[in-house]
Design a protein around this motif. Structure first.
Motif, PDB file in Angstrom:
ATOM      1  N   LEU A  53      -4.854  10.952   0.897  1.00 58.32           N
ATOM      2  CA  LEU A  53      -6.733   9.889   0.621  1.00 58.32           C
ATOM      3  C   LEU A  53      -7.003  10.063  -0.507  1.00 58.32           C
ATOM      4  O   LEU A  53      -7.306   8.489  -0.295  1.00 58.32           O
ATOM      5  N   GLY A  54      -6.873  10.635  -1.922  1.00 58.03           N
ATOM      6  CA  GLY A  54      -7.646  10.355  -2.356  1.00 58.03           C
ATOM      7  C   GLY A  54      -6.868   9.093  -3.649  1.00 58.03           C
ATOM      8  O   GLY A  54      -6.787   8.894  -4.285  1.00 58.03           O
ATOM      9  N   PHE A  55      -5.526   9.331  -3.206  1.00 59.71           N
ATOM     10  CA  PHE A  55      -4.238   8.952  -3.202  1.00 59.71           C
ATOM     11  C   PHE A  55      -4.009   7.157  -3.081  1.00 59.71           C
ATOM     12  O   PHE A  55      -4.172   6.195  -3.767  1.00 59.71           O
ATOM     13  N   ILE A 136      -2.310   8.021   8.706  1.00 59.16           N
ATOM     14  CA  ILE A 136      -2.799   7.584   9.096  1.00 59.16           C
ATOM     15  C   ILE A 136      -4.446   6.598   8.451  1.00 59.16           C
ATOM     16  O   ILE A 136      -4.671   5.893   8.773  1.00 59.16           O
ATOM     17  N   LEU A 137      -4.782   7.744   8.947  1.00 54.47           N
ATOM     18  CA  LEU A 137      -6.530   7.472   8.158  1.00 54.47           C
ATOM     19  C   LEU A 137      -6.278   6.487   6.908  1.00 54.47           C
ATOM     20  O   LEU A 137      -6.992   6.283   7.068  1.00 54.47           O
ATOM     21  N   ALA A 138      -5.601   7.247   5.820  1.00 57.95           N
ATOM     22  CA  ALA A 138      -5.932   6.543   5.021  1.00 57.95           C
ATOM     23  C   ALA A 138      -5.019   5.483   4.617  1.00 57.95           C
ATOM     24  O   ALA A 138      -5.821   4.743   3.802  1.00 57.95           O
ATOM     25  N   PHE A 139      -4.190   5.053   5.735  1.00 55.15           N
ATOM     26  CA  PHE A 139      -3.943   3.246   5.757  1.00 55.15           C
ATOM     27  C   PHE A 139      -4.712   2.965   6.280  1.00 55.15           C
ATOM     28  O   PHE A 139      -5.529   1.248   5.951  1.00 55.15           O
ATOM     29  N   VAL A 140      -5.666   3.045   7.590  1.00 48.68           N
ATOM     30  CA  VAL A 140      -6.487   2.588   8.258  1.00 48.68           C
ATOM     31  C   VAL A 140      -8.025   2.107   7.468  1.00 48.68           C
ATOM     32  O   VAL A 140      -8.053   0.781   6.914  1.00 48.68           O
ATOM     33  N   ILE A 141      -8.326   3.230   6.030  1.00 44.92           N
ATOM     34  CA  ILE A 141      -9.290   2.993   5.758  1.00 44.92           C
ATOM     35  C   ILE A 141      -8.926   2.204   4.024  1.00 44.92           C
ATOM     36  O   ILE A 141      -9.676   1.344   3.768  1.00 44.92           O
ATOM     37  N   GLY A 142      -8.008   2.342   4.143  1.00 49.62           N
ATOM     38  CA  GLY A 142      -7.140   1.586   2.572  1.00 49.62           C
ATOM     39  C   GLY A 142      -7.189  -0.138   3.203  1.00 49.62           C
ATOM     40  O   GLY A 142      -8.054  -0.424   2.235  1.00 49.62           O
TER      41      GLY A 142
END
Length: 397
Positions: A53-55, A136-142
């Motif tokens: 998430l952080g990256f 998946i969450l990182a891609f959605v938010i990013g």
């Protein structure tokens, strides 16, 4: 005093001491470090989703800013280069590694943990989410942040990235030498050290050859497109290569990479835009190191991966490492989740991967930043051709 010693020397000392202590220490001593390794390994599993998430979120979110098509073309070329590097590394590894590692295996048993001493006790640290959910969450938010005009949430994730960077710098990186010491002491105690040292030596040589070969491919291609001497271009960028060997950080090498890129004859405005961007998104050298190292570990564990199994890993790796922090080991930290989720690495295999990667981190970083110069030449040529077409259209009109 120890704070002034770089990470690579610490890793090398940890490996040597691990082999020495594992050769004569009693099992009670080894089990102390086995206990530490178990706790540290569980902590790493807890941190992996946070690292993802952080990256990834700030990395993808930042791509929505700036010069539109120029970002798109630069990112596309960098992504293609990283995937190509990983693909080349896979096929070379598939052809060479089985011959290099013939007759060598971590264990004779099916369970790779059987040759390691167990810990005195375990501390369970369950992750807040699994790796796939975090990706998946990182891609959605990013992706969402990249198209939003409001940047409040983006800045929150930038601050979160800084927290993760501090966690890596101040906790994980300082403890890694002790973790690696424990792994090598345990493996030496279990009679596996000769196999591991052999793997390190053979993989190291193969990776160096691949790095040099890939840089030649990049510069022969960019030199041909830009109608410039590729070897002269490579010579011009060489100070960036040797600076990265010392810093082990693409971000820390940006000033030198930028200065040398301008000397290749590209427009200053192009270099000033592409070099900082590429420092975060172009990790061809790191990808080569990760692919070859992971294949070596898998082969020693009795698995020979197919390209169909590895391609998704390479494709995801090129994205997951976006905006990996400019600290030693950033790329392998970002890749831990993929190794676990897609290649099914256990804690022993992950520990070996960390040791293998960190021992060669500076070489991968040097290849990354030197390759940035070649991609800048590509982008500069694309902009020049685009302007020439626009001028012809205006003249015809």
């Amino acid at each position: 005093m120890l704070r002034n010693i770089g990470l690579l020397p610490k890793i090398i000392v940890a490996i040597i001491l691990g082999i020495l202590f594992g050769s004569f220490s009693p099992d009670s001593f080894i089990r102390v470090f086995a206990t530490f390794n178990g706790i540290f390994g569980n902590f790493l599993s807890f941190v992996i989703p946070l690292i993802i998430l952080g990256f990834i979120v700030p990395g993808i979110g930042s791509l929505g800013k700036g010069a539109g098509k120029l970002i798109g073309w630069t990112a596309a070329i960098a992504y293609f280069s990283t995937i190509l590097a990983g693909t080349v590394a896979f096929f070379v590894g598939q052809a060479v590694l089985p011959q290099l590692l013939t007759g060598q295996s971590l264990v004779d048993a099916e369970n790779p943990e059987e040759f390691l001493l167990s810990s005195y006790f375990e501390v369970e640290i369950p992750p807040i989410m699994n790796v796939v959910s975090a990706l998946i969450l990182a891609f959605v938010i990013g992706i969402g942040l990249s198209v939003l005009k409001e940047k409040a949430l983006y800045h929150v994730f930038v601050d979160f990235q800084k927290i993760i960077e501090k966690l890596i710098n101040n906790v994980i990186i300082p403890l890694l030498p002790f973790h690696i010491f424990g792994i090598f002491a345990n493996m030496t105690f279990g009679g596996q050290v000769q196999t591991i040292v052999s793997l390190f030596a053979k993989v190291f040589v193969l990776i160096v050859i691949l790095h040099i070969t890939y840089l030649l491919i990049l510069y022969l291609s960019s030199g041909t497109v830009a109608k410039k001497n590729p070897f002269q271009l490579l010579k011009t960028m060489s100070p960036a290569y040797f600076t990265a060997l010392g810093t082990q950080s693409s971000a820390a090498t940006i000033p030198v990479t930028l200065a040398q890129a301008k000397k290749t004859g590209v427009k200053e405005s192009v270099a000033e835009f592409t070099i900082p961007l590429l420092a975060n998104i172009h990790l061809a050298g790191s990808t080569i190191t990760l692919v070859i190292s992971s294949m070596g570990v898998m082969l020693l564990s009795g698995n020979l991966p197919t390209f169909a199994e590895y391609l998704p890993f390479i494709l995801m790796l090129a994205v997951t490492m976006i905006a990996a922090p400019g600290v030693p080991g950033g790329a392998v930290m970002a890749a831990l989740g993929l190794l676990e989720a897609m290649l099914h690495f256990d804690q022993t295999m992950i520990s070996l991967m960390i040791a293998l990667y960190l021992a060669q981190d500076s070489l991968g970083t040097a290849t990354n930043v030197t390759g940035d110069g070649a991609i800048t030449v590509f982008v500069n040529r694309w902009i020049k051709e685009r302007k020439e077409k626009e001028e012809k259209v205006q003249q015809a009109g």
